[in-house]
Design a protein around this motif. Sequence first.
Motif, PDB file in Angstrom:
ATOM      1  N   VAL A 154       0.845  -1.141  -0.035  1.00 53.56           N
ATOM      2  CA  VAL A 154       0.146  -0.011  -0.100  1.00 53.56           C
ATOM      3  C   VAL A 154       1.095   1.323  -0.092  1.00 53.56           C
ATOM      4  N   THR A 155       0.885   1.900  -1.036  1.00 56.46           N
ATOM      5  CA  THR A 155       1.814   3.203  -1.089  1.00 56.46           C
ATOM      6  C   THR A 155       1.024   4.500  -0.764  1.00 56.46           C
ATOM      7  N   GLU A 156      -0.447   4.459  -0.835  1.00 56.13           N
ATOM      8  CA  GLU A 156      -1.013   5.705  -0.494  1.00 56.13           C
ATOM      9  C   GLU A 156      -2.414   5.153   0.189  1.00 56.13           C
ATOM     10  N   ASN A 157      -2.832   5.967   1.183  1.00 53.20           N
ATOM     11  CA  ASN A 157      -4.085   5.621   1.795  1.00 53.20           C
ATOM     12  C   ASN A 157      -4.717   7.060   2.266  1.00 53.20           C
ATOM     13  N   LEU A 158      -5.350   7.767   1.604  1.00 54.26           N
ATOM     14  CA  LEU A 158      -5.854   8.980   1.879  1.00 54.26           C
ATOM     15  C   LEU A 158      -7.453   9.232   1.850  1.00 54.26           C
ATOM     16  N   GLY A 159      -7.792   9.984   2.980  1.00 47.23           N
ATOM     17  CA  GLY A 159      -9.281  10.225   2.923  1.00 47.23           C
ATOM     18  C   GLY A 159      -9.787  11.537   2.008  1.00 47.23           C
ATOM     19  N   HIS A 160     -10.609  12.028   2.604  1.00 48.22           N
ATOM     20  CA  HIS A 160     -11.291  13.148   1.808  1.00 48.22           C
ATOM     21  C   HIS A 160     -10.156  14.514   1.827  1.00 48.22           C
ATOM     22  N   ALA A 161      -9.996  15.119   0.668  1.00 43.61           N
ATOM     23  CA  ALA A 161      -9.072  16.265   0.534  1.00 43.61           C
ATOM     24  C   ALA A 161      -7.712  15.651   0.768  1.00 43.61           C
ATOM     25  N   ASN A 162      -7.423  14.522   0.490  1.00 44.05           N
ATOM     26  CA  ASN A 162      -6.097  13.932   0.634  1.00 44.05           C
ATOM     27  C   ASN A 162      -5.668  13.970   2.112  1.00 44.05           C
ATOM     28  N   HIS A 163      -6.527  13.919   3.194  1.00 39.29           N
ATOM     29  CA  HIS A 163      -6.080  14.193   4.518  1.00 39.29           C
ATOM     30  C   HIS A 163      -5.992  12.643   4.891  1.00 39.29           C
ATOM     31  N   ARG A 164      -5.221  12.382   6.062  1.00 37.19           N
ATOM     32  CA  ARG A 164      -4.996  10.935   6.585  1.00 37.19           C
ATOM     33  C   ARG A 164      -6.516  10.783   7.361  1.00 37.19           C
ATOM     34  N   HIS A 165      -7.005   9.524   6.987  1.00 32.34           N
ATOM     35  CA  HIS A 165      -8.331   9.227   7.645  1.00 32.34           C
ATOM     36  C   HIS A 165      -7.741   8.666   8.909  1.00 32.34           C
TER      37      HIS A 165
END
Length: 195
Positions: A154-165
């Motif tokens: 997993v190289t990226e895992n971002l929530g809404h507006a590219n914020h960390r969930h």
Amino acid sequence: RVPADEHRWISLLENIDFCGGNMQDINNFAPQDFDKMFAYWSSRKESQIRKLHRLESVRLKNEMADAMRKRNNADFKYMTEKAAYLCIHFGNERYDFSVIQNVSQFKSFGNEHGQCIYTNGYYNHPNDVLLICTDHETGKYLSTVCVNINSMSVTENLGHANHRHPEAEQIKQVVLENMQLFRFAKQAMQQCRDE
């Protein structure tokens, strides 16, 4: 007959100029029959405007067709490169995961959730598969997860507006637990290419 209304004179001159008529021709400034001359140049102007509208309409149709062709080409390329991954769907009692299916989904998810997945062309990244993570109960969007199929990580895992969930680690763990699905899909893609 010369009209007393100067606005009609101005309108006549504008029509002549619009149509590329000779502004130096004395007959345009002192016509024998003003009404006939006015009707002639008004008709020519209307005809040219209709022609311009038709040309603009054709140009817009061509632009739209080109945009659709490009989008369809991008969809075709994406779906061809990711064919075996598109059916991946998994989850648990808390999360559901599914692969983004086409370029239009990249665009709509990117716009809707304030992410750069479309504008940065993630659909063109040959080694990445993007998953959408939603809440199992409500179906609400939680995160976009990028799986690199070369490193199976997993190289990226971002929530809404590219914020960390807040649940990013739990989401990542569920994806890692289901990494065998990506391995099987990768093998299937390689077998198809070899045939």
